[in-house]
Motif scaffolding. Structure first.
Motif, PDB file in Angstrom:
ATOM      1  N   SER A 143       0.827  -1.214   0.000  1.00 11.46           N
ATOM      2  CA  SER A 143       0.000   0.000   0.000  1.00 11.46           C
ATOM      3  C   SER A 143       0.858   1.259   0.000  1.00 11.46           C
ATOM      4  CB  SER A 143      -0.927  -0.009   1.221  1.00 11.46           C
ATOM      5  OG  SER A 143      -1.622   1.205   1.345  1.00 11.46           O
ATOM      6  N   THR A 155      -8.088   2.989  -6.198  1.00 11.64           N
ATOM      7  CA  THR A 155      -7.386   1.785  -6.666  1.00 11.64           C
ATOM      8  C   THR A 155      -6.658   1.099  -5.510  1.00 11.64           C
ATOM      9  OG1 THR A 155      -7.084   2.725  -8.872  1.00 11.64           O
ATOM     10  CG2 THR A 155      -5.606   0.924  -8.244  1.00 11.64           C
ATOM     11  N   PHE A 159      -7.317  -2.892  -3.905  1.00 11.12           N
ATOM     12  CA  PHE A 159      -6.325  -3.945  -3.703  1.00 11.12           C
ATOM     13  C   PHE A 159      -6.137  -4.269  -2.217  1.00 11.12           C
ATOM     14  CE2 PHE A 159      -5.134  -2.700  -8.044  1.00 11.12           C
ATOM     15  CZ  PHE A 159      -5.099  -3.956  -8.621  1.00 11.12           C
ATOM     16  N   LEU A 162      -8.851  -6.561  -1.239  1.00 12.11           N
ATOM     17  CA  LEU A 162      -8.555  -7.897  -1.769  1.00 12.11           C
ATOM     18  C   LEU A 162      -7.604  -8.647  -0.850  1.00 12.11           C
ATOM     19  CD1 LEU A 162      -8.237 -10.130  -3.967  1.00 12.11           C
ATOM     20  CD2 LEU A 162      -6.473  -8.663  -4.997  1.00 12.11           C
ATOM     21  N   THR A 201      -3.982   0.599 -13.012  1.00 14.92           N
ATOM     22  CA  THR A 201      -4.668  -0.566 -12.435  1.00 14.92           C
ATOM     23  C   THR A 201      -4.441  -1.816 -13.278  1.00 14.92           C
ATOM     24  OG1 THR A 201      -6.383   0.877 -11.531  1.00 14.92           O
ATOM     25  CG2 THR A 201      -6.889  -1.465 -11.654  1.00 14.92           C
ATOM     26  N   ILE A 204      -1.076  -3.415 -12.663  1.00 14.72           N
ATOM     27  CA  ILE A 204      -1.025  -4.139 -11.376  1.00 14.72           C
ATOM     28  C   ILE A 204      -1.711  -5.491 -11.520  1.00 14.72           C
ATOM     29  CG2 ILE A 204      -1.644  -4.068  -8.928  1.00 14.72           C
ATOM     30  CD1 ILE A 204      -1.667  -0.981  -9.182  1.00 14.72           C
ATOM     31  N   ILE A 205      -2.870  -5.498 -12.188  1.00 17.87           N
ATOM     32  CA  ILE A 205      -3.603  -6.750 -12.416  1.00 17.87           C
ATOM     33  C   ILE A 205      -2.746  -7.725 -13.225  1.00 17.87           C
ATOM     34  CG2 ILE A 205      -5.549  -7.766 -13.672  1.00 17.87           C
ATOM     35  CD1 ILE A 205      -7.223  -5.359 -12.833  1.00 17.87           C
ATOM     36  N   ILE A 208      -0.058  -9.281 -11.018  1.00 17.82           N
ATOM     37  CA  ILE A 208      -0.617 -10.267 -10.078  1.00 17.82           C
ATOM     38  C   ILE A 208      -0.973 -11.556 -10.821  1.00 17.82           C
ATOM     39  CG2 ILE A 208      -2.522 -10.732  -8.481  1.00 17.82           C
ATOM     40  CD1 ILE A 208      -2.514  -7.763  -7.784  1.00 17.82           C
ATOM     41  N   PHE A 218      -9.669 -12.212  -6.236  1.00 23.58           N
ATOM     42  CA  PHE A 218      -8.916 -11.520  -7.289  1.00 23.58           C
ATOM     43  C   PHE A 218      -9.596 -11.720  -8.642  1.00 23.58           C
ATOM     44  CE2 PHE A 218      -5.364 -11.671 -10.477  1.00 23.58           C
ATOM     45  CZ  PHE A 218      -5.203 -10.294 -10.548  1.00 23.58           C
ATOM     46  N   LEU A 221     -12.371  -9.306  -8.766  1.00 25.32           N
ATOM     47  CA  LEU A 221     -11.838  -7.952  -8.967  1.00 25.32           C
ATOM     48  C   LEU A 221     -11.566  -7.718 -10.459  1.00 25.32           C
ATOM     49  CD1 LEU A 221      -9.042  -6.214  -6.894  1.00 25.32           C
ATOM     50  CD2 LEU A 221      -8.919  -6.248  -9.377  1.00 25.32           C
TER      51      LEU A 221
END
Length: 384
Positions: A143, A155, A159, A162, A201, A204-205, A208, A218, A221
Motif C-alpha cells: 500500500s 485503486t 487492492f 482484496l 490498475t 497491477i492486475i 498479479i 482476485f 476484482l
C-alpha cells in the motif's frame, strides 16, 4: 499416535496436564526432547528405506498430523497459562520449550524428507498467526509503495480489500500456500519499487496474474474491472476492441511464479480468458439477434432523419424534458439513439458526439428543431 512419537508425546503431555511444572527442570527437558527427536528421525529413516514412495508419504503424513496436534495443544495450554492471575513461570517456560522442540521436529522432517513431506497440509495455529503477521506487514508495504507511485486512493483501496481477506481470523493456509504468499508479496513489492512510471490498475492486475494469484476474490476484482471498462465504451465495436486487446495482453503475460496460490482452483489466466470469451460470445449473440430481427423486418437497423446530430440531440432532449420519453438514465437514451439512428451528415453517430450535442450549447439549431415541431403541429391540425 505413531509409535515413534509415543515417548516424545508423553513428555509433552506431562507438561501440559500437570498442575505444576512437572518433574523436569528446563535444561533436562530440552535434553530429553532433543534425544527423542533424533530417535524419531532415525527410526523413520530406517522404516522408509525399503518402502514404496506412497507408503513413505503416508507414514510422514501421520507424523505431521500428530506433531500438528501437539503444537495446537501446546499453543492452547500456553494461552491458558498466560491468562491465569498468577501464572506458573517455570511451567510456562517448559511449555514454550516443548513447543520449540515440536516446531524443530516438524522442520527436521521437512528438511530431511522433502519429497515425502505433505505441503498441502494446513499449518498449526502458531505458524498461521506468524504468517498473518508477516502478511500484514507486506500488505502495508505494498500500500505504501502504491502511494509513493501516486496511484489513486480508490485503486489502492480495492487492492487492500482484496489482500486483507487473507488476514481473516478463520483463514488457514497450507505449507505450500505459506511459501507462495511470502514469495508473492516479495516479488510484487519488488516490482512496485522498480517501476519508473505511474502505475495503472491494469498493469497491477497483469503483474498479479503473472504471479499466479488465483484467489477467487482476485478473479472477481478482474471481472469487475473489465465490466466497468466495457460500460464506458460508446458502441459494440469499441467493446470488441477492448475485449480482444485484453485477451491479447493476458495471453502475453510472462509467468513469474510456477506455482499458483491454490492448486485446487483454476489457473487465473485461464479463468480470465474464459470470462473474456463469454463476453465476446454475448456480443456476437446480440449482433446475431439484431441481424435476425432486421432481416425479418421486425426491427429497423437504422432510422435516417433529416436532422443534424445536434438537432437530433435537441429534439430527443425536448421529449425528455416534456416527459414524452421517460428514462432513469440519460446514458441509455444516448446508447439507443446512436445504435438506431443516422443523419444526413453521418451514417454512424458516436455516443460521445451525441452526448456533447445533448448537453452542449444549442445555438441556431434550436430554431430549426422548432420549425420541424411547428410543421408537425400544422399536420396534426390539418389531418386530425
Amino acid at each position: 499416535m505413531t509409535y515413534e512419537l509415543l515417548n516424545f508425546s508423553r513428555i509433552i503431555h506431562t507438561e501440559i496436564n500437570e498442575a505444576s511444572s512437572g518433574n523436569h527442570n528446563p535444561d533436562q527437558l530440552d535434553s530429553e526432547l532433543k534425544v527423542e527427536s533424533t530417535k524419531i528421525r532415525d527410526t523413520i529413516n530406517q522404516r522408509i528405506a525399503s518402502m514404496e514412495p506412497e507408503r513413505c508419504k503416508s507414514i510422514l503424513l501421520q507424523h505431521q498430523q500428530a506433531i500438528t496436534l501437539l503444537l495446537n495443544e501446546l499453543e492452547n495450554a500456553i494461552e491458558k497459562e498466560n491468562q491465569l492471575s498468577t501464572p506458573n513461570d517455570v511451567k510456562n517456560k517448559n511449555l514454550i520449550s516443548c513447543r520449540k522442540a515440536a516446531e524443530d521436529l516438524m522442520a527436521l522432517l521437512k528438511s530431511d524428507f522433502p519429497i515425502y513431506f505433505d505441503y498441502s497440509m494446513l499449518l498449526n495455529q502458531r505458524a498461521t498467526e506468524k504468517l498473518k503477521s508477516k502478511l500484514k506487514e507486506q500488505i502495508t508495504g505494498f500500500s505504501d509503495l502504491l502511494k509513493i507511485e501516486a496511484v489513486d486512493y480508490q485503486t489502492i483501496k480495492i487492492f487492500l480489500l482484496l489482500f486483507e481477506q487473507l488476514l481473516h481470523p478463520k483463514k488457514n493456509f497450507s505449507y505450500e500456500q505459506s511459501a507462495y504468499l511470502e514469495d508473492f508479496f516479495d516479488q510484487l513489492n519488488e516490482w512496485c519499487s522498480a517501476t519508473d512510471k505511474q502505475l495503472e490498475t491494469l498493469e497491477i492486475i497483469q503483474t498479479i496474474v503473472s504471479l499466479n494469484f488465483n484467489h477467487p476474490a482476485f478473479y472477481h476484482l478482474c471481472c469487475n474491472y473489465f465490466t466497468k471498462a466495457l460500460e464506458k465504451c460508446e458502441n459494440i465495436s469499441e467493446q470488441y476492441r477492448i475485449l480482444n486487446f485484453l485477451k491479447k495482453i493476458f495471453k502475453q503475460v510472462f509467468k513469474l511464479s510456477p506455482s499458483p496460490y491454490d492448486r485446487k482452483l483454476p489457473v487465473i489466466e485461464e479463468s480470465i480468458q474464459r470470462f473474456l470469451d463469454a463476453e465476446l460470445d454475448y456480443l456476437s449473440s446480440l449482433e446475431a439477434t439484431a441481424e435476425d430481427l432486421s432481416s425479418s423486418g421486425l426491427l429497423e437497423r437504422n432510422f435516417k432523419v433529416t436532422f443534424t446530430i445536434r438537432q437530433l440531440a435537441i429534439f430527443i432532449h425536448l421529449q425528455v424534458e416534456a416527459n414524452i420519453i421517460l428514462t432513469q438514465s440519460p446514458k441509455a437514451i444516448h446508447q439507443y439513439v446512436t445504435k438506431h439512428y443516422s443523419t444526413l451528415e453521418s451514417e454512424k453517430i458516436s455516443e460521445k458526439s451525441f452526448k456533447n450535442a445533448y448537453y452542449g450549447n444549442k445555438g441556431n439549431d434550436v430554431e430549426k428543431v422548432i420549425d420541424k415541431i411547428v410543421t408537425m403541429l400544422v399536420i396534426a391540425q390539418e389531418k386530425y
